[in-house]
Design a protein around this motif. Structure first.
Motif, mmCIF file in Angstrom:
data_model
loop_
_atom_site.group_PDB
_atom_site.id
_atom_site.type_symbol
_atom_site.label_atom_id
_atom_site.label_comp_id
_atom_site.label_asym_id
_atom_site.label_seq_id
_atom_site.Cartn_x
_atom_site.Cartn_y
_atom_site.Cartn_z
ATOM 1 N N GLY A 1 69.480 38.075 37.782
ATOM 2 C CA GLY A 1 68.474 39.031 38.219
ATOM 3 C C GLY A 1 67.516 39.525 37.139
ATOM 4 N N ARG A 2 67.788 39.176 35.886
ATOM 5 C CA ARG A 2 66.873 39.624 34.841
ATOM 6 C C ARG A 2 65.490 39.046 35.023
ATOM 7 N N LEU A 3 65.522 37.821 35.521
ATOM 8 C CA LEU A 3 64.289 37.070 35.612
ATOM 9 C C LEU A 3 63.263 37.788 36.470
ATOM 10 N N SER B 1 62.079 40.529 36.490
ATOM 11 C CA SER B 1 61.090 41.353 35.806
ATOM 12 C C SER B 1 59.954 40.515 35.242
ATOM 13 N N GLU B 2 60.157 39.181 35.213
ATOM 14 C CA GLU B 2 59.083 38.325 34.709
ATOM 15 C C GLU B 2 58.120 37.928 35.815
ATOM 16 N N MET B 3 58.442 38.347 37.011
ATOM 17 C CA MET B 3 57.626 37.879 38.116
ATOM 18 C C MET B 3 56.836 39.016 38.726
ATOM 19 N N PRO B 4 55.717 38.652 39.310
ATOM 20 C CA PRO B 4 54.910 39.696 39.937
ATOM 21 C C PRO B 4 55.705 40.405 41.024
ATOM 22 N N ILE C 1 56.698 51.573 28.761
ATOM 23 C CA ILE C 1 56.111 50.310 28.302
ATOM 24 C C ILE C 1 56.462 49.167 29.256
ATOM 25 N N LEU D 1 59.356 47.972 30.343
ATOM 26 C CA LEU D 1 60.548 47.124 30.158
ATOM 27 C C LEU D 1 61.537 47.343 31.292
ATOM 28 N N GLU E 1 53.988 41.115 35.542
ATOM 29 C CA GLU E 1 54.366 40.892 34.147
ATOM 30 C C GLU E 1 53.163 40.462 33.300
ATOM 31 N N HIS E 2 52.281 39.694 33.907
ATOM 32 C CA HIS E 2 51.111 39.232 33.166
ATOM 33 C C HIS E 2 50.200 40.406 32.826
ATOM 34 N N GLN F 1 51.593 42.571 30.104
ATOM 35 C CA GLN F 1 51.356 42.007 28.777
ATOM 36 C C GLN F 1 50.033 42.528 28.206
ATOM 37 N N ARG G 1 50.476 46.179 27.224
ATOM 38 C CA ARG G 1 51.294 46.338 26.016
ATOM 39 C C ARG G 1 50.536 46.032 24.736
#
Ligand code: ATP
Ligand code: MG
Lengths: 277, 279
Positions: free
Chosen positions: A2-4, A6-9, A80, A82, A102-103, A106, A109
């Protein structure tokens, strides 16, 4: 698992409109750059943040106080992006972080620097490699001589000259912390988040770090959010103090207001410093 | 030893519970495990897609890519040469004995070469790379996760999938097929040594028979397998490391799981690829 995610919209349609949240006007003349609104966060049934509200004005230094485990680091990681809130939102420059993928995060940040409580240095890189890393990543054409110059300057301020070639494993805890500090400010970001920047440092180095934070504000109008356990330096660097207790900000204001705040927990927290001396 | 007291004795379940609860519970367990495996599979596929997507987007960190290729390729070269040589030698010795029983010694060269290039080289190379480089990648990413280094990357506006996962998966795709070819070559040389130099077979027989029976497609199928295994090894290793949690113990578990899952995957996928490539 499930960590992943957070990398996705991710869309959060239930949130209020960006324009709908109070900004700037209700806080006098100063502009709000970070606005935390009704932030809730639980970890496996344990509710850590129960509705945090906090505004950070441009060019101010806000120090967050709170006992260990009260959720200060969790709060800072929301600022931030995370961590994603269960409900509520964080606005940076009016932009809703929970509606940003996530994009987009970036991009947001790029204006930030963060000092981790654990330093979080890249242990495959030397001190020089760590501190120069953001420069190399974001100024790909910057000549090595200029990188070296900028890194040396920051390391000198933090008393780390001559340690460039050491690896994180070869450093003391306080040195690691200072390398993390240098890495966070090397890009000269407009907002710096400090998670306990001076914990574990001696009083002299603590003063140096405090002065660095204050100088950044005075000379470059840098906005800082600082988590601290050190009441003395908290009152020294802060333009505003906020006390996190039981998942909420229970007191917020100028140093004098906090020093004389009626809330029993706040009195207990700062009392050791003011009423003891 | 002390006798168990009454309160410690296991409680008897009612008969209906024993009859129905047991199977139901194990069914539930099986169900939740299936769901977990399927959702992990989905996450791995999306990790792969994101890694590939980020690979073609700037910034291009050439030095990073070269370093990973060196780590995977050059770093594994020695053990691949060693295991390849001995595999070829052992296989040749066994074949000489077996074929000698019915006078088919001439087929030792092609038999060993075909087995190496089509099966043994990609599978054994994959296993060696899993043990050497896959485990290292899982440990490295797992450590970076639990010590907040991945979070630190994010705060510096660097995408960790692009920075960490993409170069590792690419290095697997590029280097494992090359290592597979190396394995085949040293394996055949080992077989030549045992069959011709020590075994006394005519050099021409070995070479001519091998050239007659082995064609480019045999080499290609080994290379394709190598590329697929390379991608899977590092995808699994990155996934397990990236999602590690819970300190040193969690990193250890991530590494163990990466090695076990990657090894099993190699065997299963090898079978599927063999069927597909034979069609
Ligand atoms: N990733 C996580 N998973 C589960 N629980 C977490 C996680 N991160 C924080 N917590 C829990 O949230 C609570 C607050 O943690 P946090 O790190 O924010 O405390 P803190 O105020 O920074 O304390 P300290 O001053 O000791 O650093 C703790 O009870 C912690 O167990
Ligand atoms: Mg903390």
């Amino acid at each position: 698992m499930g960590r992943l995610e957070s990398e996705m919209p991710r869309q959060r349609p239930e949130e209020k409109d960006v324009a709908g949240h109070p900004r700037a006007a209700d806080k006098g003349s100063s502009d709000v750059i970070i606005s935390i609104r009704d932030l809730h966060k639980s970890f496996g049934g344990h509710e850590v943040l129960k509705g945090v509200n906090l505004d950070v004005e441009v060019g101010s230094t806000v120090v967050i106080l709170g006992v260990s485990g009260s959720g200060k680091s969790v709060l800072m990681k929301h600022v931030i992006g995370l961590l994603r809130p269960d409900s509520g939102d964080v606005f940076v420059d009016g932009r809703s972080l929970s509606r940003t993928d996530e994009h987009g995060l970036q991009e947001v940040r790029r204006g930030f620097g963060m000092v981790f409580q654990t330093a979080a240095l890249f242990d495959s890189m030397s001190v020089y490699g760590n501190v120069s890393f953001p420069l190399r990543e974001h100024f790909r054409k910057m000549p090595e001589s200029e990188i070296r110059e900028r890194v040396s300057e920051k390391l000198a301020i933090l008393g780390l000259s001559g340690h460039e070639d050491k690896f994180p494993g070869e450093l003391s805890g306080g040195m690691r912390k200072r390398v993390g500090l240098a890495r966070a400010v090397i890009m000269e970001p407009k907002i710096v988040l400090y998670d306990e920047p001076t914990t574990g440092l001696d009083p002299i180095t603590t003063d140096d770090v405090d002065n660095m934070i204050m100088q950044a504000r005075e000379a470059l109008q840098v906005t800082s959010v600082v988590i601290s356990h050190d009441i003395r330096s908290a009152f020294k660097v802060a333009t505003k103090l906020a006390v996190l207790y039981d998942g909420r900000i229970v007191a917020e204001g100028q140093p004098e207001e906090i020093a004389n705040h009626p809330h029993p927990h706040v009195r207990k927290f700062v009392g050791t410093h003011f009423h003891g001396s | 030893m002390a006798k168990p007291s009454a309160s410690e004795a296991p409680k008897r379940e009612p008969l209906a519970g024993v009859l129905l609860g047991g199977p139901r519970r194990s069914l539930e367990k099986l169900g939740s495990q299936t769901i977990r495996v399927v959702s992990e599979l989905g996450e791995m596929v999306s990790l792969l897609l994101f890694a590939m997507l980020w690979l073609v987007r700037p910034p291009y960190r050439l030095r990073n890519h070269l370093a990973m290729m060196e780590f995977v390729g050059v770093g594994s070269l020695f053990i691949v040469v060693l295991t390849g040589t001995f595999t070829g030698m052992v296989f040749a010795a066994q074949s000489m004995y077996a074929f000698g029983l019915f006078g088919a010694d001439a087929l030792v060269g092609p038999t060993v070469t075909l087995a190496l290039t089509r099966e043994l080289a990609p599978v054994l190379t994959g296993l060696m790379v899993t043990g050497r480089a896959g485990s290292a990648v899982a440990t490295e990413l797992g450590t970076m996760r639990v010590s907040e280094q991945i979070d630190a990357l994010k705060t510096m506006a660097v995408n960790p999938v692009q920075y960490l996962v993409a170069p590792r998966v690419l290095a697997g795709i590029v280097m494992v097929p090359i290592l597979t070819v190396v394995f085949t070559v040293v394996g055949v040389l080992g077989a030549y040594l045992v069959t011709v130099v020590w075994g006394g077979q005519a050099s021409g027989t070995f070479i001519e028979q091998t050239r007659y029976y082995v064609d480019a497609y045999d080499i290609l199928s080994g290379v394709i397998k190598g590329a697929v295994f390379g991608m899977l090894i590092f995808l699994i290793a990155c996934y397990k490391g990236y999602n590690a949690a819970g300190g040193a113990k969690g990193v250890g578990q991530a590494t163990t799981q990466a090695v076990v899952v990657a090894s099993i995957t190699i065997f299963v996928v090898d079978y599927l690829l063999t069927i597909m490539l034979l069609l």
